[in-house]
Scaffold this motif. Structure first.
Motif, mmCIF file in Angstrom:
data_model
loop_
_atom_site.group_PDB
_atom_site.id
_atom_site.type_symbol
_atom_site.label_atom_id
_atom_site.label_comp_id
_atom_site.label_asym_id
_atom_site.label_seq_id
_atom_site.Cartn_x
_atom_site.Cartn_y
_atom_site.Cartn_z
ATOM 1 N N ARG A 78 0.721 -1.147 -0.105
ATOM 2 C CA ARG A 78 -0.029 0.028 0.153
ATOM 3 C C ARG A 78 0.867 1.556 -0.045
ATOM 4 O O ARG A 78 0.629 2.097 -0.692
ATOM 5 C CB ARG A 78 -0.892 -0.401 1.224
ATOM 6 N N ILE A 79 1.953 1.131 0.857
ATOM 7 C CA ILE A 79 2.823 2.429 0.805
ATOM 8 C C ILE A 79 3.596 2.539 -0.283
ATOM 9 O O ILE A 79 3.863 3.666 -0.962
ATOM 10 C CB ILE A 79 3.723 2.288 2.036
ATOM 11 N N ARG A 80 4.035 1.459 -1.055
ATOM 12 C CA ARG A 80 4.732 1.283 -2.328
ATOM 13 C C ARG A 80 3.901 2.047 -3.536
ATOM 14 O O ARG A 80 4.471 2.860 -4.134
ATOM 15 C CB ARG A 80 5.002 0.113 -2.834
ATOM 16 N N ALA A 81 2.560 1.746 -3.409
ATOM 17 C CA ALA A 81 1.663 2.328 -4.278
ATOM 18 C C ALA A 81 1.622 3.788 -4.388
ATOM 19 O O ALA A 81 1.009 4.551 -5.115
ATOM 20 C CB ALA A 81 0.315 1.600 -4.194
ATOM 21 N N MET A 82 1.844 4.392 -3.016
ATOM 22 C CA MET A 82 1.882 5.777 -2.648
ATOM 23 C C MET A 82 3.117 6.441 -3.357
ATOM 24 O O MET A 82 3.243 7.795 -3.477
ATOM 25 C CB MET A 82 1.739 6.098 -1.386
ATOM 26 N N GLY A 83 4.189 5.526 -3.902
ATOM 27 C CA GLY A 83 5.473 5.878 -4.321
ATOM 28 C C GLY A 83 6.447 6.195 -3.437
ATOM 29 O O GLY A 83 7.488 6.843 -3.562
ATOM 30 N N ALA A 84 6.365 5.643 -2.142
ATOM 31 C CA ALA A 84 7.337 5.631 -1.262
ATOM 32 C C ALA A 84 7.924 4.591 -0.908
ATOM 33 O O ALA A 84 7.392 3.421 -1.026
ATOM 34 C CB ALA A 84 7.086 6.304 0.324
ATOM 35 N N LYS A 85 9.289 4.234 -0.571
ATOM 36 C CA LYS A 85 10.097 3.032 -0.299
ATOM 37 C C LYS A 85 9.592 2.300 0.690
ATOM 38 O O LYS A 85 9.420 3.140 2.051
ATOM 39 C CB LYS A 85 11.378 3.339 -0.196
ATOM 40 N N ALA A 86 9.201 1.004 0.977
ATOM 41 C CA ALA A 86 8.597 0.238 2.224
ATOM 42 C C ALA A 86 9.385 -1.016 2.109
ATOM 43 O O ALA A 86 9.512 -1.586 1.370
ATOM 44 C CB ALA A 86 7.272 0.261 2.055
ATOM 45 N N VAL A 87 9.648 -1.292 3.437
ATOM 46 C CA VAL A 87 10.274 -2.447 3.668
ATOM 47 C C VAL A 87 9.289 -3.439 4.815
ATOM 48 O O VAL A 87 8.903 -2.566 5.751
ATOM 49 C CB VAL A 87 11.761 -2.412 4.356
ATOM 50 N N GLN A 88 8.931 -4.563 4.318
ATOM 51 C CA GLN A 88 7.923 -5.338 5.399
ATOM 52 C C GLN A 88 8.885 -6.255 6.176
ATOM 53 O O GLN A 88 9.600 -7.008 5.720
ATOM 54 C CB GLN A 88 7.057 -6.028 4.446
ATOM 55 N N ILE A 89 8.373 -6.190 7.601
ATOM 56 C CA ILE A 89 8.934 -7.165 8.570
ATOM 57 C C ILE A 89 7.832 -7.929 8.606
ATOM 58 O O ILE A 89 6.585 -7.626 9.208
ATOM 59 C CB ILE A 89 9.528 -6.370 9.796
ATOM 60 N N ASN A 90 8.058 -9.238 8.734
ATOM 61 C CA ASN A 90 7.039 -10.195 9.310
ATOM 62 C C ASN A 90 7.491 -11.052 10.235
ATOM 63 O O ASN A 90 8.619 -11.708 10.269
ATOM 64 C CB ASN A 90 6.774 -11.290 8.157
ATOM 65 N N THR A 91 6.773 -10.694 11.545
ATOM 66 C CA THR A 91 7.215 -11.294 12.901
ATOM 67 C C THR A 91 6.772 -12.636 13.002
ATOM 68 O O THR A 91 7.161 -13.343 13.866
ATOM 69 C CB THR A 91 6.624 -10.434 13.908
ATOM 70 N N HIS A 92 5.965 -13.233 12.095
ATOM 71 C CA HIS A 92 5.591 -14.574 12.248
ATOM 72 C C HIS A 92 5.123 -15.060 13.518
ATOM 73 O O HIS A 92 5.626 -16.250 14.234
ATOM 74 C CB HIS A 92 6.669 -15.750 11.867
ATOM 75 N N GLY A 93 4.074 -14.354 14.166
ATOM 76 C CA GLY A 93 3.448 -14.590 15.178
ATOM 77 C C GLY A 93 4.109 -13.700 16.353
ATOM 78 O O GLY A 93 3.070 -13.279 17.449
ATOM 79 N N GLY A 94 5.206 -13.231 16.324
ATOM 80 C CA GLY A 94 5.689 -12.119 17.241
ATOM 81 C C GLY A 94 4.554 -10.771 17.373
ATOM 82 O O GLY A 94 4.091 -10.384 16.281
#
Ligand SMILES: Nc1nc2c(ncn2[C@@H]2O[C@H](COP(=O)(O)OP(=O)(O)OP(=O)(O)O)[C@@H](O)[C@H]2O)c(=O)[nH]1
Ligand SMILES: [Mg+2]
Length: 219
Positions: free
Chosen positions: A74-90
């Protein structure tokens, strides 16, 4: 035994947070850790913030979720760089997770870095990420009892964004009561009422960011 373990975890976290903090300060990158219940509107607020401020500031976002890249997309679609962290339950981000993503960014080329924490009113506020500011989002449909029932979150944040005020006519939320409860728990904290949907009140949030950025670069 339990207390010792928690102390160790937090000590390790604090070391990583100090590392992050020094990096953010050296590169003059304003970092805001955004926390709330699931669905309060963190990503929507960030989408609108990118839309409004990306002409003036270079903006990047770290997204924290248990699973999926949806918020980063969603953030990338607005034109900004975004990195996703997945906590896998955390249930929260910690400073080491944030440090591990920083290799993906050139912080010298970023003015504002938003960290959207995992949606949860309990765990995220206990972990220093090295951010300049912790901001809580509360939304009208969650009801008035959240500030008194989850006091740690609101004690540890300096700004509360009360989102979804477009829904006030349909729900029994009292903004006055929320302000009163917040003042009792954290007299220093401020509250902005706004709607990421209609844009009402968003200017206060944007001005606050501009002030915080100036303070960050002047330090
Ligand atoms: N009516 C109304 N809906 C809103 C507003 N802001 C966000 N929403 C809606 O609330 C829902 C959740 O918004 P998100 O931005 O995904 O919430 P979030 O806090 O990022 O959620 P998580 O990442 O899952 O914790 C979406 O359907 C949004 O469109 C608002 O100001 N008013
Ligand atoms: Mg989100």
């Amino acid at each position: 035994m339990k207390i010792t373990l928690r102390t160790d975890v937090l000590t390790n976290n604090n070391k990583a947070a100090e590392f992050n903090r020094e990096l953010f300060q050296n590169t003059k990158t304003l970092v805001i850790n955004l926390m709330s219940s699931p669905g309060a509107g963190k990503t929507t607020l960030l989408e609108e913030t990118v839309r409004e401020l990306s002409g003036k500031y270079r903006i990047a976002v770290i997204e924290g979720d248990l699973a999926t890249e949806r918020d980063a997309d969603r953030i990338r679609a607005m034109g900004a760089k975004a990195v996703q962290i997945n906590t896998h339950g955390g249930c929260h981000l910690d400073a080491r997770m944030v440090a591990a993503t920083l290799t993906e960014f050139d912080l010298d080329e970023i003015d504002l870095l938003f960290i959207e924490n995992v949606g949860n009113l309990v765990c995220p506020s206990g972990y220093d990420l090295g951010q300049h500011h912790k901001v809580a989002v509360l939304s009208v449909p969650e009801g008035n009892d959240k500030i008194p029932k989850y006091p740690q979150m609101f004690m540890r944040t300096e700004l509360v964004l009360l989102n979804k005020i477009d829904l006030l006519p349909y729900l029994d939320f009292s903004v006055e009561e929320a302000r009163k409860d917040l003042t009792e728990i954290n007299p220093e904290s401020i509250l902005f009422s706004l709607s990421a949907r209609t844009q009402e009140g968003m200017h206060e949030w944007f001005s606050w960011i501009e002030g915080a950025y100036l303070q960050c670069v002047q330090q």
